[in-house]
Design an enzyme around this catalytic site. Sequence first.
Site, PDB file in Angstrom:
ATOM      1  N   PHE A 172       0.793  -1.111   0.027  1.00 41.27           N
ATOM      2  CA  PHE A 172       0.026   0.045   0.036  1.00 41.27           C
ATOM      3  C   PHE A 172       0.964   1.100  -0.140  1.00 41.27           C
ATOM      4  O   PHE A 172       0.154   2.421  -0.384  1.00 41.27           O
ATOM      5  CB  PHE A 172      -1.058  -0.037   1.220  1.00 41.27           C
ATOM      6  CG  PHE A 172      -0.297   0.399   2.421  1.00 41.27           C
ATOM      7  CD1 PHE A 172       0.002   1.719   2.867  1.00 41.27           C
ATOM      8  CD2 PHE A 172       0.417  -0.528   3.188  1.00 41.27           C
ATOM      9  CE1 PHE A 172       0.571   1.991   4.131  1.00 41.27           C
ATOM     10  CE2 PHE A 172       1.000  -0.142   4.536  1.00 41.27           C
ATOM     11  CZ  PHE A 172       1.034   1.259   5.005  1.00 41.27           C
ATOM     12  N   CYS A 304       9.468   1.737   3.260  1.00 41.76           N
ATOM     13  CA  CYS A 304      10.609   0.726   3.745  1.00 41.76           C
ATOM     14  C   CYS A 304      11.908   1.383   3.887  1.00 41.76           C
ATOM     15  O   CYS A 304      12.725   0.567   4.357  1.00 41.76           O
ATOM     16  CB  CYS A 304      10.543  -0.474   2.662  1.00 41.76           C
ATOM     17  SG  CYS A 304      11.123   0.076   1.172  1.00 41.76           S
TER      18      CYS A 304
HETATM   19  P1  NAD Z   1       1.179  -6.582   2.847  1.00 41.03           P
HETATM   20  O1  NAD Z   1       2.279  -7.756   2.914  1.00 41.03           O
HETATM   21  O2  NAD Z   1       0.316  -6.583   3.871  1.00 41.03           O
HETATM   22  O3  NAD Z   1       0.726  -6.547   1.551  1.00 41.03           O
HETATM   23  C1  NAD Z   1       1.450  -6.497   0.314  1.00 41.03           C
HETATM   24  C2  NAD Z   1       0.523  -7.425  -0.725  1.00 41.03           C
HETATM   25  O4  NAD Z   1       0.642  -8.846  -0.355  1.00 41.03           O
HETATM   26  C3  NAD Z   1      -0.890  -6.902  -0.835  1.00 41.03           C
HETATM   27  O5  NAD Z   1      -0.997  -7.105  -2.302  1.00 41.03           O
HETATM   28  C4  NAD Z   1      -1.641  -8.122  -0.026  1.00 41.03           C
HETATM   29  O6  NAD Z   1      -2.830  -8.056  -0.860  1.00 41.03           O
HETATM   30  C5  NAD Z   1      -0.996  -9.247  -0.453  1.00 41.03           C
HETATM   31  N1  NAD Z   1      -1.152 -10.113   0.812  1.00 41.03           N
HETATM   32  C6  NAD Z   1      -0.831  -9.631   2.178  1.00 41.03           C
HETATM   33  N2  NAD Z   1      -1.029 -10.723   2.973  1.00 41.03           N
HETATM   34  C7  NAD Z   1      -1.219 -11.999   2.266  1.00 41.03           C
HETATM   35  C8  NAD Z   1      -1.199 -13.262   2.582  1.00 41.03           C
HETATM   36  N3  NAD Z   1      -1.168 -13.603   3.674  1.00 41.03           N
HETATM   37  N4  NAD Z   1      -1.290 -13.870   1.483  1.00 41.03           N
HETATM   38  C9  NAD Z   1      -1.030 -13.602   0.113  1.00 41.03           C
HETATM   39  N5  NAD Z   1      -1.145 -12.288  -0.216  1.00 41.03           N
HETATM   40  C10 NAD Z   1      -0.892 -11.438   0.693  1.00 41.03           C
HETATM   41  O7  NAD Z   1       2.106  -5.293   2.885  1.00 41.03           O
HETATM   42  P2  NAD Z   1       1.476  -3.782   2.986  1.00 41.03           P
HETATM   43  O8  NAD Z   1       1.288  -3.684   4.496  1.00 41.03           O
HETATM   44  O9  NAD Z   1       0.832  -3.442   1.882  1.00 41.03           O
HETATM   45  O10 NAD Z   1       3.009  -2.984   3.067  1.00 41.03           O
HETATM   46  C11 NAD Z   1       3.953  -2.698   3.972  1.00 41.03           C
HETATM   47  C12 NAD Z   1       5.098  -3.641   3.825  1.00 41.03           C
HETATM   48  O11 NAD Z   1       5.929  -3.481   2.756  1.00 41.03           O
HETATM   49  C13 NAD Z   1       6.094  -3.275   5.112  1.00 41.03           C
HETATM   50  O12 NAD Z   1       6.495  -4.432   5.595  1.00 41.03           O
HETATM   51  C14 NAD Z   1       7.195  -2.523   4.363  1.00 41.03           C
HETATM   52  O13 NAD Z   1       8.467  -2.654   4.884  1.00 41.03           O
HETATM   53  C15 NAD Z   1       7.180  -3.477   2.954  1.00 41.03           C
HETATM   54  N6  NAD Z   1       7.782  -2.647   1.997  1.00 41.03           N
HETATM   55  C16 NAD Z   1       9.010  -3.171   1.419  1.00 41.03           C
HETATM   56  C17 NAD Z   1       9.575  -2.313   0.505  1.00 41.03           C
HETATM   57  C18 NAD Z   1      10.952  -3.026  -0.152  1.00 41.03           C
HETATM   58  O14 NAD Z   1      11.211  -2.427  -1.131  1.00 41.03           O
HETATM   59  N7  NAD Z   1      11.745  -3.860   0.562  1.00 41.03           N
HETATM   60  C19 NAD Z   1       9.100  -1.407  -0.181  1.00 41.03           C
HETATM   61  C20 NAD Z   1       7.654  -0.798   0.361  1.00 41.03           C
HETATM   62  C21 NAD Z   1       7.271  -1.690   1.309  1.00 41.03           C
END
Ligand code: NAD
Length: 519
Positions: A172, A304
């Site tokens: 998100f 992140c």
């Molecule tokens: P999230 O993992 O909750 O969601 C990311 C995606 O995965 C979404 O599209 C969601 O629908 C899907 N998803 C979530 N849980 C799932 C599951 N159990 N099974 C299958 N699909 C699932 O992450 P978020 O809250 O949207 O984003 C924040 C996180 O992203 C933080 O941990 C942040 O550090 C990380 N992030 C990392 C980077 C990087 O480049 N390392 C960049 C941006 C964000």
Amino acid sequence: QIFAASSNSCFSTAAEPSSKHRTPARVPNLIGGAFVNSQASASIDVINPATQEVVSQLPLTTNEEFKAAVSAAKKAFPSWRNTPVTTRQRIMFKLQQLIRRDTDKLAISITTEQGKTLKDAQGDVFRGLEVVEHACGMATLQMGEYVSNVSNGIDTYSIREPLGVCAGICPFNFPAMIPLWMFPIAVTCGNTFVLKPSEKDPGASIILAELASEAGLPDGVLNIVHGTNDVVNAICDDDDIRAVSFVGSNTAGMHIYGRASAKGKRVQSNMGAKNHAIVLPDASEDAALNAIVAAGFGAAGQRCMALSTVVFVGGAKSWEKKLVERAKALRVNAGTEPDADLGPVISKQAKERIHKLIQSGVESGARLLLDGRDIVVPGYEHGNFIGPTILSGVTADMECYKEEIFGPVLLCLEADSLEEAINFVNRNKYGNGASIFTTSGVAARKFQTEIEAGQVGINVPIPVPLPFFSFTGSKASFAGDLNFYGKAGVNFFTQIKTITQQWKDLPGGSAVNLAMPTS
Ligand code: NAD
């Protein structure tokens, strides 16, 4: 209901006036060039985090619709892969021009659904735009290798070919930048793509897809499906999808990495972070503190690349007071308000979780130097706001240190030496990035060499590398072999074919040699 892809947005979230009586629009899927309303009965609300207004409804795409998206991508692949790379590049040139034209529209959608300030949302778009610009040079980026006369009259060369249908699953926190890390590189390499935006803020992806279509991207090359776990699992399991790009949390990222890899797919999984800044007493105090406040509280800590933990070394321990003053001066407001430095966090649940982590820090002995939990923003009383919060005297065993907080909370720790600080940072499981603030080249070089993090800042907060480099998180912050964008990104979305050719007058005769050929 089907909408033809066109420059007139078929789905507008932010521009419409909000009204209690307005039925929120359903976010369309994009399948084979048509924006289509899902037939799914289940949907979830996309909520403005500053107001709690329902911006739109996101369908939990049915399995048939998902299959239709994959099959549209599969159908589009043969002709797209044979489209000259120069033509594919020109579509990216046009796309970058259109993204520039519509930056404000993208930014307002991001702010409405995600909450960050408009200026920050423009930065979100711009950092993605740079990846599109990079993709404009794909012909050079995917050049192969050639060795003439490896044996008598024989030449060997390698070419990079697209994989087929690829998919992207987004978080998100960067609704424009992260989709743009994925599909421009993938499609300019000649792949077709199925994108799954975050269910919390899908609006920017839809606008980007409209722009890609306006730029001339053929139908079926980019498809979008919405949903949560089920559609993600369907992506992992689908036999026609060859590669998956994921950005998000560790829980989802490791699940996706395992499930999609088990089906033989390539996976690149960028995950969570706990980024540290080490501050030495010889650093420029003002510059270091300004950088830390910006990187700790910008986007309400939901990056992140946020610097969420500061290790003050030696005499720099006394700088905490000034840090608190600067953080206190930040203005918390809805992202659409011109004076806002930071907006709300993404959801009520996120706010609750962050409050709990702050409280757990206090209960385990950290000092709360600044508490943003009780903040009320006039006019936005229902928003998910948390003011800048600073905990000092934090130790490695505290929950608030072990967990990624992903909110406007800065943790302060102390160390007696650079050695001690580096060892402390290296014990953390994450390896997204780390920064040092110092005027000593010797200290900076030691830090650069010894720190176990994929992205290193020296007198700068952790930079998101420009697209001619790659985003190189390491340890628990990344799973896979090939990072996002840069050379690694092109390698991720292509496979190598090595060709050996012989063009010479071949001797006649009937002698057949069965031994292993040697040159
Ligand atoms: P999230 O993992 O909750 O969601 C990311 C995606 O995965 C979404 O599209 C969601 O629908 C899907 N998803 C979530 N849980 C799932 C599951 N159990 N099974 C299958 N699909 C699932 O992450 P978020 O809250 O949207 O984003 C924040 C996180 O992203 C933080 O941990 C942040 O550090 C990380 N992030 C990392 C980077 C990087 O480049 N390392 C960049 C941006 C964000």
